[in-house]
Design a protein around this motif. Sequence first.
Motif, short mmCIF file in Angstrom:
data_model
loop_
_atom_site.label_atom_id
_atom_site.label_comp_id
_atom_site.label_asym_id
_atom_site.label_seq_id
_atom_site.Cartn_x
_atom_site.Cartn_y
_atom_site.Cartn_z
N TYR A 1 -6.13 11.25 11.02
CA TYR A 1 -5.06 10.14 10.66
C TYR A 1 -5.65 8.80 10.98
O TYR A 1 -5.77 8.36 12.06
N CYS A 2 -6.10 8.12 9.99
CA CYS A 2 -6.51 6.50 10.05
C CYS A 2 -7.95 6.39 11.07
O CYS A 2 -7.93 5.43 11.93
N SER B 1 -3.46 -0.30 5.00
CA SER B 1 -2.45 -1.50 5.52
C SER B 1 -2.99 -1.64 7.04
O SER B 1 -3.20 -2.87 7.65
N HIS C 1 -3.91 4.19 -2.76
CA HIS C 1 -3.37 3.39 -1.65
C HIS C 1 -2.98 4.32 -0.47
O HIS C 1 -2.71 5.71 -0.82
N SER C 2 -3.08 3.94 0.85
CA SER C 2 -2.87 4.94 1.91
C SER C 2 -2.36 3.93 3.15
O SER C 2 -2.58 2.61 3.19
N PRO C 3 -1.66 4.46 4.04
CA PRO C 3 -1.48 3.91 5.50
C PRO C 3 -2.71 3.32 6.09
O PRO C 3 -2.60 2.08 6.49
N SER C 4 -3.69 3.97 5.75
CA SER C 4 -4.78 3.53 6.51
C SER C 4 -5.42 2.07 5.94
O SER C 4 -6.06 1.17 6.68
N GLN D 1 -14.97 9.28 7.15
CA GLN D 1 -14.08 8.38 6.61
C GLN D 1 -14.53 7.05 6.11
O GLN D 1 -14.39 6.49 5.01
N PHE E 1 4.03 -1.74 3.35
CA PHE E 1 4.05 -0.28 3.18
C PHE E 1 5.37 0.16 2.87
O PHE E 1 6.02 0.77 3.78
N HIS F 1 0.85 -1.09 0.10
CA HIS F 1 0.07 0.10 0.01
C HIS F 1 0.95 1.35 -0.13
O HIS F 1 0.28 2.39 0.13
N GLY F 2 2.19 1.24 -0.19
CA GLY F 2 3.06 2.36 -0.39
C GLY F 2 3.18 2.89 -1.65
O GLY F 2 3.05 2.27 -2.58
N GLN G 1 1.54 4.32 -3.92
CA GLN G 1 0.68 4.28 -5.23
C GLN G 1 -0.73 5.00 -4.90
O GLN G 1 -1.17 4.99 -4.15
#
Length: 612
Positions: A474-475, A231, A226-229, A529, A342, A220-221, A223
Amino acid sequence: MYRNKFKTVRIKAERNYYAAEFSKCNSDLRQTWRLIKSIVKLGNLESSIDGLVIDGTKTDNADRMANKFNDYFANIAKSLADEIPNSSTSFTTFRKTPLSNSFGLLPTTPEEIMNLSHSIRLTHSKGIDDIDPCIANKHLASVAQPLADIINCSFTYGIFPQALKTAKIVPIFKRDARDNFTNYRPISLLRYFSKFFEKIMYERIIGFLIKNNVIFPSQHGFQAGHSPSMSLLSMQDRISNAIDRNEYSLGIFFDLAKAFDTVDHGILLSKLERYGIRGNQLQWFKSYLENRSQCVYCNGSLSDLKTIKFGVPQGSNLGPLLFLIYINDLPNVSSKLYFILFADDTNVFYSHSSLETLFQIVNEELTLAANWFCANKLTLNLDKTNYILFKSHRKPCPSQYPILSINGTPLSRVESTKFLGVYVDQHLTWKDHIKCISSKIAKNTGIIARTAYLLPPSVRIKLYYTLVYPYLAYCNLIWASTYTTRLHRLIILQKRVIRIVAGAAYGSHTAPLFYKLNILKFEQIKLYQTGEFMYRYDHGLLPAVYKGFFSLASEIHAHSTRNSSNYRYIFARTNSRLFSVRATGPSIWNNIPQGIRQSPSLVLFKKSYERI
């Protein structure tokens, strides 16, 4: 009496001064933030380094410091590479069948260059060419045609210009003693025009990789889409499902030492060829990677040049993508472990009802993973690599935990660890993360409170969105899925800062303030979200790994009903599962009005959903 009068006059003068200053830089975001930082004392505005201890003696000589930094930064990768033992397994062992398709490279045009210039992040930070990107970008049209010709020539002959391979490194202080050069990290500034070579190549190659499904689905890194959330969401879904089945689940959180800096160029080029980058295109990447150099800029002085023999270029457009390709075959080592990646944040998970069997299987599979890291010349930092045994809080703790190890080195078991900026604990309660961000928000609320009397409302709102909102948002759809009582402190802190931003009295009712300032309440952030995630899912905008994540009511029966477009609720035995997105997503989505759900674009959906 005169003291109070003076204070009143001083405050009024300061307020008028800053109002005038903010008015002057209203259209200049950089100057606006410089002014804000000077008021709230954010960070150290002075980038100079007072001195370094070199060979046991402290010096403030700029030339010596610059060259010492350059020696240190340039030799980190070689030092790590020298410590990696020779592997009995070749990196080719883990490769799958080569891609039959070959990457074709289309030429660029002046029009494409002008379009890409809008997506390049502009700063006043200059590379070794001393070109200010903000100034150069305004006059790009006058050189777009010759620049396109040079780039096309580079692609045709497979040669990346040598003049564009030098990076200027700026050392940035991290922590601990300021006179210790190992406590600084390098920020790489590349030449302005190299960004266009890289950006155009990136656009070509990422399209090829996506079309041929090359990148590992749970990577998920770096791209789009994709995002940290994602993962974290995959991790939460997998672990909560295991807890719901009354199983133990192991999560191993690898720490790679200087992963981007230690990439082996020969191995990378071999992998590129395997994934379809061949001929002149492969030669271009070979030219791009070899004979790169760097120098360090410190206190106005430039160091001597040092050749870089390892790693992907930091600060580049292509560097992160090349690393994704480099690490892409890591999940091939095991069919049992579930990998969530990620970029260099590498994590594996496995679940089982038997604790002994769980540790036995994971130990065997970790041996295979360790072989991959060794064969690919990446260094595992075993002191920082740890694991969590996830389980229900009702499940009894064993009297003695089995040992989990890599290459004979036992891994540390922790009850909580930081994963992509979020603290994850063994019961998925998110208590540690909530405690951490509550402390940071309280501190930043104090900063805003001390300076609010000087700032106009528009600036106070900017401070909220910079110092408070990122922690809340964040997430959020993952860690805010817990009991309301655990979130109570965050709700109170947000109300406190909103009163300060609005200039309202202590204890004022906050509902009208949220509405007036058009700011989402904490409870609304999670709904927003989750709704956005569900819209992406419903409209096929999520990565392929989420295919089949939810099921429609119409997939269960053939009857056409008004609820056939709704998503089915899942059965959850435990609250860990009940709080997960897989359980809360359908409930939130099904309650959104049909007209909003059918918005033709994500932008329109978000605008409509905000107004509910």
